[in-house]
Scaffold this active site. Sequence first.
Site, PDB file in Angstrom:
ATOM      1  N   TYR A 159     -31.994  54.276 -52.082  1.00  0.00           N
ATOM      2  CA  TYR A 159     -31.630  53.140 -52.933  1.00  0.00           C
ATOM      3  C   TYR A 159     -30.200  52.677 -52.665  1.00  0.00           C
ATOM      4  O   TYR A 159     -29.946  51.485 -52.457  1.00  0.00           O
ATOM      5  CB  TYR A 159     -31.790  53.542 -54.397  1.00  0.00           C
ATOM      6  N   LYS A 163     -28.975  49.099 -51.133  1.00  0.00           N
ATOM      7  CA  LYS A 163     -28.146  48.192 -51.914  1.00  0.00           C
ATOM      8  C   LYS A 163     -26.785  47.974 -51.255  1.00  0.00           C
ATOM      9  O   LYS A 163     -26.202  46.879 -51.349  1.00  0.00           O
ATOM     10  CB  LYS A 163     -27.974  48.729 -53.334  1.00  0.00           C
TER      11      LYS A 163
END
Length: 263
Positions: A159, A163
Site C-alpha cells: 500500500y 501510494k
Amino acid sequence: MILDHFRLDGAVAVVTGSGRGIGAATAIALAEAGADVVLSARTREQLDEVAARIADTGRKACVVPADLGDPAAAGRLADAATETFGRLDIVVNNVGGTMPRPLLETTPEFLTEAFRFNVGTAHALTTAAVPAMLESGGGSIVNISSVMGRVSGRGFLAYGTAKGALAQYTRLAAADLAPKIRVNAISVGSVATSALQVVVDNTELRERMESATPLRRLGEPDDIAATILYLSSRAGSYVTGKVLEVDGGQQAPNLELGLPDLT
C-alpha cells in the site's frame, strides 16, 4: 470576494469511489460549489443516495456503477462526463486501497495489483480525461495518496509503495500537463470512513490512534473534501505538482499492526 475563488459554477467533475466516505463528501462539496458531477463506484444504491444529495444542491449527477479495479472502466468515465454534460474540468482519483500484509506474504502479484489499483486506475482516467479537459480550456486533477506513502510502518509495503508512487506520479504528470492542467495530490492521514470502521467502533483503538496524532483526532471526510475543493477551484490556481499533507500532523503510523520481528 475571496470566497468567489472557491466557486465552481458551470464546471463538471468526475469523482471515483464516490459512493461513500471521502469520495461522497467530495462529490457533494463540489456540487455545493456549483459543479455537476459524474459519480462512480461499485454499488448503485450508494451512488443514488449521493446523487440525491447533489440534486438537493441544485446541481446534476451522472451515476456510473463500475468496478474501478478495471482501469478501462475508470477511463470510460471521461466519456460519461462529456456525453452527459458536454465538458470535463475536474478529476478526483479517489478510488484505491490495499489491505495490510507482512512483507514475506506480499507476493509479486499482490504488489502488482496494488500498483494497478492505486496508480494504474488513476493513470487510465487521467489519460482519458486530458483531451476533454483541454477542449474545456484546462482543469484540475487531484489524486488521493496517503501518509503511508511517505512514512514507514510494518505491514504497509504494498500500500505505502503504491501510494508513494502515486505521489511521484502526481509531480511528473503536473510537469507534463502544465500549464493548462494542474495536477496535485493529498497525502491523507487516518480518516473516519468505513475503511476504519473497526477503529471507529472500538473506543480503545480510536483513543490510541487519536493520542498518536498531533491534532488528537481522526480526520473527517469533509477535511479532505475541503482540500480537494481548494485544489480544484480558482483558489488553488497557482498550485500544481504538490502533495498536500492533510493528516493531523502525523510523522509516523498512529496505529501499529503489531507484526513481530522475523526470526
